[in-house]
Design a protein around this motif. Structure first.
Motif, PDB file in Angstrom:
ATOM      1  N   SER A 122       3.793   6.310   2.926  1.00  0.00           N
ATOM      2  CA  SER A 122       3.454   6.002   1.532  1.00  0.00           C
ATOM      3  C   SER A 122       4.682   5.587   0.724  1.00  0.00           C
ATOM      4  O   SER A 122       4.554   5.059  -0.378  1.00  0.00           O
ATOM      5  N   LEU A 123       5.873   5.818   1.268  1.00  0.00           N
ATOM      6  CA  LEU A 123       7.097   5.379   0.601  1.00  0.00           C
ATOM      7  C   LEU A 123       7.232   3.862   0.609  1.00  0.00           C
ATOM      8  O   LEU A 123       7.994   3.303  -0.169  1.00  0.00           O
ATOM      9  N   LYS A 157       5.454   4.383  13.477  1.00  0.00           N
ATOM     10  CA  LYS A 157       4.768   5.426  12.700  1.00  0.00           C
ATOM     11  C   LYS A 157       3.317   5.031  12.445  1.00  0.00           C
ATOM     12  O   LYS A 157       2.409   5.857  12.551  1.00  0.00           O
ATOM     13  N   ALA A 158       3.091   3.768  12.122  1.00  0.00           N
ATOM     14  CA  ALA A 158       1.724   3.283  11.862  1.00  0.00           C
ATOM     15  C   ALA A 158       0.847   3.478  13.093  1.00  0.00           C
ATOM     16  O   ALA A 158      -0.307   3.915  12.975  1.00  0.00           O
ATOM     17  N   ASP A 189      -5.577   7.984   9.894  1.00  0.00           N
ATOM     18  CA  ASP A 189      -5.574   7.395   8.555  1.00  0.00           C
ATOM     19  C   ASP A 189      -5.546   5.864   8.639  1.00  0.00           C
ATOM     20  O   ASP A 189      -4.559   5.224   8.287  1.00  0.00           O
ATOM     21  N   PRO A 190      -6.666   5.271   9.110  1.00  0.00           N
ATOM     22  CA  PRO A 190      -6.663   3.819   9.307  1.00  0.00           C
ATOM     23  C   PRO A 190      -6.467   3.013   8.022  1.00  0.00           C
ATOM     24  O   PRO A 190      -5.896   1.927   8.064  1.00  0.00           O
ATOM     25  N   LEU A 211     -11.248   0.041  12.130  1.00  0.00           N
ATOM     26  CA  LEU A 211     -11.506   1.481  12.008  1.00  0.00           C
ATOM     27  C   LEU A 211     -11.873   1.882  10.587  1.00  0.00           C
ATOM     28  O   LEU A 211     -12.586   2.864  10.382  1.00  0.00           O
ATOM     29  N   SER A 212     -11.397   1.111   9.609  1.00  0.00           N
ATOM     30  CA  SER A 212     -11.734   1.367   8.206  1.00  0.00           C
ATOM     31  C   SER A 212     -13.072   0.740   7.821  1.00  0.00           C
ATOM     32  O   SER A 212     -13.493   0.849   6.674  1.00  0.00           O
ATOM     33  N   LYS A 213     -13.689   0.061   8.788  1.00  0.00           N
ATOM     34  CA  LYS A 213     -14.973  -0.624   8.589  1.00  0.00           C
ATOM     35  C   LYS A 213     -14.881  -1.728   7.530  1.00  0.00           C
ATOM     36  O   LYS A 213     -15.816  -1.973   6.774  1.00  0.00           O
TER      37      LYS A 213
END
Length: 113
Positions: A12-13, A40-41, A48-49, A79-81
């Motif tokens: 989030s940074l 990291k992604a 957390d897609p 994945l987040s549709k």
């Protein structure tokens, strides 16, 4: 923020391109930070897609010809549709990569499989 990201790995940074608008003589630091962000992604993808879609979008913006970044971005959108954005961004990527003579499969489903 970069130093804090290196210490705690909080994606989030990242709010945009690293040092946007500045030309660096040595891009090693920038490239290394983006590779760490990419790593990291990938670890966050199943948890957390939506966040991964956000940061992978930044990665694609930094290197629009990197198919690894693109695959992570599209997978996060799936994945987040968010299929509308997924289809649109995949078609844009296909056109962009054709500029450098790289052909992607006809559909995003084939690209991700």
């Amino acid at each position: 923020d970069a130093e804090l990201f290196l210490r705690i790995g909080d994606t989030s940074l990242w709010r945009g391109l690293y040092l946007e608008g500045l030309e660096l003589e040595d891009s090693t630091v920038r490239d290394s930070l983006y590779e760490l962000l990419y790593d990291k992604a990938k670890t966050l993808l199943e948890f957390d897609p939506k966040e991964v879609a956000r940061v992978a979008g930044i990665l694609v913006e930094t290197d629009p010809y990197n198919t690894h970044y693109l695959k992570t971005y599209l997978t996060a959108l799936r994945l987040s549709k968010n299929h509308g954005k997924l289809s649109r961004h995949y078609q844009e990527a296909r056109e962009r990569l054709l500029e450098v003579s790289e052909t992607l499969p006809e559909t995003w489903q084939n690209f991700l499989s």
